[in-house]
Design a protein around this motif. Structure first.
Motif, PDB file in Angstrom:
ATOM      1  N   ALA A 323       0.854  -1.193   0.000  1.00  0.00           N
ATOM      2  CA  ALA A 323       0.000   0.000   0.000  1.00  0.00           C
ATOM      3  C   ALA A 323       0.888   1.241   0.000  1.00  0.00           C
ATOM      4  O   ALA A 323       1.658   1.460   0.930  1.00  0.00           O
ATOM      5  N   ILE A 324       0.783   2.038  -1.045  1.00  0.00           N
ATOM      6  CA  ILE A 324       1.555   3.269  -1.182  1.00  0.00           C
ATOM      7  C   ILE A 324       0.608   4.453  -0.987  1.00  0.00           C
ATOM      8  O   ILE A 324      -0.403   4.572  -1.696  1.00  0.00           O
ATOM      9  N   THR A 325       0.938   5.326  -0.030  1.00  0.00           N
ATOM     10  CA  THR A 325       0.155   6.537   0.198  1.00  0.00           C
ATOM     11  C   THR A 325       1.028   7.748  -0.123  1.00  0.00           C
ATOM     12  O   THR A 325       2.126   7.887   0.422  1.00  0.00           O
ATOM     13  N   VAL A 326       0.535   8.597  -1.022  1.00  0.00           N
ATOM     14  CA  VAL A 326       1.293   9.774  -1.446  1.00  0.00           C
ATOM     15  C   VAL A 326       0.532  11.024  -1.027  1.00  0.00           C
ATOM     16  O   VAL A 326      -0.617  11.232  -1.426  1.00  0.00           O
ATOM     17  N   ASN A 327       1.181  11.825  -0.187  1.00  0.00           N
ATOM     18  CA  ASN A 327       0.642  13.139   0.166  1.00  0.00           C
ATOM     19  C   ASN A 327       1.192  14.138  -0.843  1.00  0.00           C
ATOM     20  O   ASN A 327       2.404  14.333  -0.937  1.00  0.00           O
ATOM     21  N   ARG A 328       0.311  14.786  -1.594  1.00  0.00           N
ATOM     22  CA  ARG A 328       0.718  15.627  -2.713  1.00  0.00           C
ATOM     23  C   ARG A 328       1.159  17.030  -2.301  1.00  0.00           C
ATOM     24  O   ARG A 328       1.469  17.868  -3.134  1.00  0.00           O
ATOM     25  N   ALA A 329       1.159  17.314  -1.009  1.00  0.00           N
ATOM     26  CA  ALA A 329       1.654  18.596  -0.481  1.00  0.00           C
ATOM     27  C   ALA A 329       0.915  19.803  -1.049  1.00  0.00           C
ATOM     28  O   ALA A 329       1.443  20.913  -1.067  1.00  0.00           O
ATOM     29  N   LEU A 330      -0.325  19.581  -1.549  1.00  0.00           N
ATOM     30  CA  LEU A 330      -1.173  20.656  -2.065  1.00  0.00           C
ATOM     31  C   LEU A 330      -0.516  21.434  -3.210  1.00  0.00           C
ATOM     32  O   LEU A 330      -0.836  22.589  -3.455  1.00  0.00           O
ATOM     33  N   ASN A 335      -0.857  16.051  -9.892  1.00  0.00           N
ATOM     34  CA  ASN A 335      -2.081  15.418 -10.372  1.00  0.00           C
ATOM     35  C   ASN A 335      -2.159  13.987  -9.845  1.00  0.00           C
ATOM     36  O   ASN A 335      -1.243  13.185 -10.080  1.00  0.00           O
ATOM     37  N   PRO A 336      -3.238  13.616  -9.134  1.00  0.00           N
ATOM     38  CA  PRO A 336      -3.340  12.271  -8.556  1.00  0.00           C
ATOM     39  C   PRO A 336      -3.232  11.164  -9.605  1.00  0.00           C
ATOM     40  O   PRO A 336      -2.567  10.149  -9.366  1.00  0.00           O
ATOM     41  N   SER A 337      -3.868  11.350 -10.745  1.00  0.00           N
ATOM     42  CA  SER A 337      -3.814  10.324 -11.791  1.00  0.00           C
ATOM     43  C   SER A 337      -2.400  10.134 -12.304  1.00  0.00           C
ATOM     44  O   SER A 337      -1.952   8.995 -12.545  1.00  0.00           O
ATOM     45  N   ALA A 357      -1.798  -1.253  -3.983  1.00  0.00           N
ATOM     46  CA  ALA A 357      -2.854  -0.274  -3.745  1.00  0.00           C
ATOM     47  C   ALA A 357      -2.202   1.092  -3.589  1.00  0.00           C
ATOM     48  O   ALA A 357      -1.247   1.253  -2.815  1.00  0.00           O
ATOM     49  N   ILE A 358      -2.686   2.091  -4.332  1.00  0.00           N
ATOM     50  CA  ILE A 358      -2.107   3.444  -4.311  1.00  0.00           C
ATOM     51  C   ILE A 358      -3.204   4.427  -3.955  1.00  0.00           C
ATOM     52  O   ILE A 358      -4.279   4.414  -4.535  1.00  0.00           O
ATOM     53  N   SER A 359      -2.914   5.288  -2.981  1.00  0.00           N
ATOM     54  CA  SER A 359      -3.863   6.344  -2.610  1.00  0.00           C
ATOM     55  C   SER A 359      -3.134   7.676  -2.548  1.00  0.00           C
ATOM     56  O   SER A 359      -1.953   7.730  -2.179  1.00  0.00           O
ATOM     57  N   CYS A 360      -3.829   8.736  -2.910  1.00  0.00           N
ATOM     58  CA  CYS A 360      -3.268  10.088  -2.888  1.00  0.00           C
ATOM     59  C   CYS A 360      -4.120  10.955  -1.977  1.00  0.00           C
ATOM     60  O   CYS A 360      -5.349  10.890  -1.999  1.00  0.00           O
ATOM     61  N   SER A 361      -3.438  11.742  -1.197  1.00  0.00           N
ATOM     62  CA  SER A 361      -4.166  12.633  -0.275  1.00  0.00           C
ATOM     63  C   SER A 361      -3.702  14.060  -0.445  1.00  0.00           C
ATOM     64  O   SER A 361      -2.737  14.339  -1.164  1.00  0.00           O
TER      65      SER A 361
END
Length: 361
Positions: A323-330, A335-337, A357-361
């Motif tokens: 499970a990879i979670t990426v915080n995009r730092a606003l 782009n999440p995609s 599993a990849i999620s972006c926040s």
């Protein structure tokens, strides 16, 4: 003809109302059959917020002593200043002695409060002690705690000018430990590690946020004493640490089932992640989670994706969920995609196995 519902059915109905205080109060008044279940939910959690709340709670216990057996969690908070707490927190131990089934004490924003050996779960949030020996005394008194959580716990001096008695160490009974403190190494070195030498250690879940770059040997010793009993680990290491700086080893944690690595910042130092995984010897691993803060999309290749993909391609880890979670730092260009596509491109074997599993926040 009067119909009486079975007590088990009444209890289940009241359980569904556990978050509705007004409905629970109505049930308690409606029937003696509903009273025990309603009281279980009404009085399970109690909070003392300041001196006036303490006065009301004391009066309540005096007027309704029979409800003490329903209180399982007590939270103590001084919302204004710790100096005001000293006039009333000394009464809290008396309350605890009266609460025969109390098993959790939560301390929030307090200067100091004595521990209680009867408790099995202890949560400390923003608690400040006079001296480090006070911390040792506090923990030594909580000798039966199975779940201990330290959030932002500190003290004024490492050693007091005169201390009447050195606290006695006892074997650990911990099953779950959370340490989120700038002085975690002192807590572990001065209390946990010496206590671990007195008997078997059975810590099964460990959450540790480590901020002391120069004390990695203490964290390594913690992983070592946890040994094969450890099943779930969350670890966050300093963002400035390098792989060569004595990265702690997981070789002793042979029954680890879940591993969560947090605190990564891209661009930044990330080599310690591969160093940590390289020493992993568990054959029970089911899930690996990695969370990172990504400042820009173009820095994603800074992470050692190839080593991670090769690690999970080993036969022992072929079924491990990643499970990879990426915080995009606003960042407006994050782009999440695009992030998901970039990560999938870096992990072809994980994608092929269908365990990613990849999620972006």
């Amino acid at each position: 003809m009067n119909l009486e519902l079975p007590q088990e059915l009444l209890d289940q109905v009241i359980d569904q109302l556990r978050d509705d205080t007004k409905a629970l109060a109505a049930c308690a008044l409606a029937s003696h059959a509903c009273l025990p279940s309603a009281r279980t939910h009404l009085f399970h959690d109690q909070r003392l917020i300041g001196g006036r709340s303490c006065d009301r709670f004391e009066a309540f216990l005096d007027s309704c002593p029979d409800v003490t057996r329903y209180i399982r969690t007590l939270s103590v908070t001084e919302p204004t200043s710790t100096s005001y707490a000293q006039s009333w927190v000394s009464r809290v131990p008396v309350f605890v002695a009266r609460l025969e089934r109390l098993d959790t004490l939560e301390l929030v924003s307090l200067h100091y409060l004595a521990a209680f050996g009867k408790l099995t779960r202890l949560v400390c949030n923003d608690v400040y002690f006079d001296h480090f020996l006070d911390v040792q005394t506090f923990l030594s008194a909580a000798c039966n705690a199975k779940d201990l959580r330290f959030h932002r716990v500190g003290w004024g001096n490492n050693t007091p000018p005169a201390y009447p008695m050195v606290p006695t160490m006892s074997p650990l009974r911990l099953r779950r430990l959370l340490v989120d403190s700038w002085a975690a190494s002192s807590i572990l070195r001065g209390w946990l590690l010496p206590s671990a030498d007195l008997g078997d250690v059975d810590i099964r879940s460990l959450l540790i946020r480590w901020r002391e770059r120069d004390s990695m040997d203490v964290l390594d010793a913690l992983f070592r004493v946890c040994g094969p009993a450890l099943q779930n680990l969350y670890v966050e290491l300093p963002t400035t640490i390098e792989a060569a700086q004595n990265t702690p080893t997981l070789r002793h944690n042979t029954n680890l089932r879940t591993l969560e690595i947090d605190g990564l910042v891209l661009p930044g130092s990330v080599a310690w992640t591969s160093a940590l995984l390289a020493e992993l010897r568990s054959t029970q691993l089911e899930k690996l989670s990695i969370s990172m803060l990504v400042l820009r999309n173009d820095v994603l290749p800074c992470f050692e994706w190839t080593q991670l993909d090769e690690f999970l391609a080993r036969s022992a880890y072929i079924d491990v969920v990643l499970a990879i979670t990426v915080n995009r730092a606003l960042h407006p260009q994050n782009n999440p995609s695009q992030i998901r596509a970039a990560v999938m491109k870096q992990l072809p074997r994980a994608v092929q196995r269908g365990k990613l599993a990849i999620s972006c926040s």
